[in-house]
Design an enzyme around this catalytic site. Structure first.
Site, short mmCIF file in Angstrom:
data_model
loop_
_atom_site.label_atom_id
_atom_site.label_comp_id
_atom_site.label_asym_id
_atom_site.label_seq_id
_atom_site.Cartn_x
_atom_site.Cartn_y
_atom_site.Cartn_z
N SER A 58 2.20 -7.61 -0.37
CA SER A 58 1.78 -6.29 -0.55
C SER A 58 2.19 -5.25 0.36
O SER A 58 2.55 -5.65 1.50
CB SER A 58 0.17 -6.44 -0.86
OG SER A 58 -0.47 -6.52 0.63
N LYS A 59 1.76 -4.05 0.38
CA LYS A 59 2.10 -3.01 1.38
C LYS A 59 1.44 -3.12 2.67
O LYS A 59 1.81 -3.08 3.67
CB LYS A 59 1.86 -1.59 0.64
CG LYS A 59 2.20 -0.59 1.78
CD LYS A 59 2.12 0.86 1.34
CE LYS A 59 2.55 2.02 2.12
NZ LYS A 59 1.70 1.93 3.42
#
Ligand code: GLU
Length: 507
Positions: free
Chosen positions: A261-262
């Protein structure tokens, strides 16, 4: 007849393209090139609520940066267009009607409140063959009533009528045959009267069919939709030209479990986007591989190996070599750990191999950032040639070579303590004399003359050389000293030694 390979990259413009999407685009591109096929860019923008301005341009720019171009798409055009789904509304309506006429779909009027009520009352409620008979739809209501409601403008959706108790087979080039029972599928919404737009599933299938897509290569997160897609192909009678499915393994967190994920990027300090992105609503800026100082070919090489291996131990591969060696047989089913450090390693290797003129052009903006506006391009190229083997990211070229462009203003304290004694200024004065006498400053020649002088005088080699370095660089770091003095103008070297003699006060 063998069909020409046609693949599509079909992003929804809901924000910047995440690195997982980039990998999907890359595999599509590689597969198209390998097979002399077409690569299509289709924008799946049927969910107007999630549309983010600028995302389309961003996706195209980002992919162009790593060398991915399209044969057909919103920019190139093509005979299967338009390539933006919001411009294909009329086409979808026709196909929705076809399903309705053939009893493969039905109209449902249930309001959000009614659906919520059903969910509360029926445990694990799903709109399907078991529950549809209790809901408000064209299967349970008289035809006249349905027609009246539509005439009066009541909102409705079109749902796919999933037949119960069917084994649905999905053939996937990476996963093999996956079979699921249709009882776990719900009657998915295919169309909404509210915005006259189809949902992702219908638009995706209709377009893949009309655009004669032969291979649907996409992320594993779409695998659960595949059985429904197979049923839709059947419902339209298109099973003979159904594309081959290929679901690529997930990209996993570098540490721990789960999907990349970011946040992982923010925490560990690596970008998850190719180009910097400024969120149009919040103004928040997310970093990009380009701005961080990666070379596009390094990113390509790194991404290509996330889920695929060449079957031998090659690591450094140009896109041509990757295309040559690529096959889905060597793609893994299990997720690929996003080893961002490997990405940095690739970048280090590619910077080391890159052409000095090209690097100098990329380095230009970094020089400007540091206030260097008048550097001679040939000098810059030579300096880069000397330090590029020490850089992981492009800005490291500056950290490695700053002293070539700016004389030191301070001198590293601990190096001064260790290397600059009472005697040093006198020896440095002597060194100036030696340097002045050298006509040919090429590294080996200057080295020989200076070392001969040190030996003849019986000075301590390490102390003299380090003091020399301290005066020119400002600290005991950097490439071989005589490689530095070969590039730096001799007057500059001498000026720096003079300044050091004046400024450095040993304790
Ligand atoms: N629009 C979908 C996406 O955003 C496309 C999925 C597919 O390739 O079928 O990824």
């Amino acid at each position: 007849m063998e069909r020409k390979v046609r693949v599509r990259f079909a992003p929804s413009p809901t924000g910047p393209l995440h690195i997982g999407g980039v990998r999907t685009a890359l595999y599509n591109y590689i597969f198209a090139k390998k097979n002399g096929g077409d690569m299509i860019l289709r924008i799946e923008d049927t969910d107007s609520k999630r549309y983010v301005p600028g995302a389309e341009e961003y996706i195209i720019d980002a992919l162009n940066w790593i060398g991915i171009s399209f044969d057909e798409g919103i920019v190139e055009g093509g005979k299967y267009g338009p390539y933006r789904q919001s411009e294909r509304k009329k086409i979808y309506k026709e196909y929705v009607d076809q399903l309705l006429v053939n009893d493969k779909a039905y109209i449902a009027f249930d309001t959000p409140e009614e659906l919520e009520k059903a969910r509360q009352e029926v445990p694990n409620f799903q709109y399907d063959s078991k529950t549809r008979s209790q809901m408000r739809n064209s299967l349970t209501m008289p035809k006249e009533e349905v027609e009246r409601l539509i005439r009066e403008g009541e909102q409705y959706v079109v749902r796919f009528k999933v037949e119960p108790d069917r084994d649905v087979e999905v053939n996937d080039l990476i996963r093999g045959k996956v079979t699921i029972n249709s009882n776990i599928l719900d009657d998915k919404v295919l169309y909404k009267s509210a915005d006259h737009l189809p949902t992702y599933h219908l638009a995706n299938i209709v377009d893949d069919h009309l655009m004669e897509i032969t291979h649907v290569i996409r992320g594993e997160e779409w695998l659960p939709s595949a059985p429904l897609h197979v049923l839709l192909y059947e419902a339209f009678g298109w099973q003979d030209t159904m594309p081959q499915f290929v679901h690529l393994p997930l990209l996993l967190k570098p540490v721990g479990n789960g999907k990349l994920s970011k946040r992982d990027g923010d925490k560990l300090g690596f970008p998850v986007f190719l180009l910097e992105w400024k969120d149009p609503t919040s103004g928040e800026i997310s970093s990009g591989y380009r701005e961080k100082g990666y070379l596009p070919e390094a990113v390509v090489n790194f991404l290509a190996l996330l889920g695929w291996n060449p079957g031998d131990d090659s690591e450094m591969m140009s896109i041509e070599e990757i295309i040559d060696k690529f096959s889905f047989e060597h793609c893994s089913k299990s997720g690929a750990k996003f080893d961002y450090k490997k990405g940095i390693w690739f970048n280090h290797e590619y910077i080391g191999k890159a052409d000095n003129v090209r690097l100098a052009l990329l380095f230009h903006s970094i020089l400007l950032e540091h206030g260097v506006t008048d550097a001679d391009p040939v000098y810059v190229e030579k300096v880069i040639g000397l330090v590029k083997g020490r850089a992981d990211l492009l800005p490291d070229l500056w950290t490695q070579a700053d002293f070539f462009f700016k004389a030191p203003e301070t001198y590293a304290e601990k190096d001064v303590k260790k290397r600059w004694s009472e005697d040093t200024p006198r020896i440095m004065e002597e060194l100036i004399g030696v340097l002045e006498g050298i006509d040919d400053m090429t590294s080996a020649n200057a080295e020989k003359i200076v070392i001969d002088w040190i030996t003849e005088k019986g000075y301590h080699l390490g102390n003299v050389m380090n003091a020399f370095r301290l005066a020119v660089v400002g600290a005991c770091r950097g490439p071989h000293m005589f490689d530095i003095t070969e590039l730096m103008p001799k007057e500059e070297v001498i000026t720096r030694i003079r300044r050091a003699i004046e400024k450095i006060k040993p304790e």
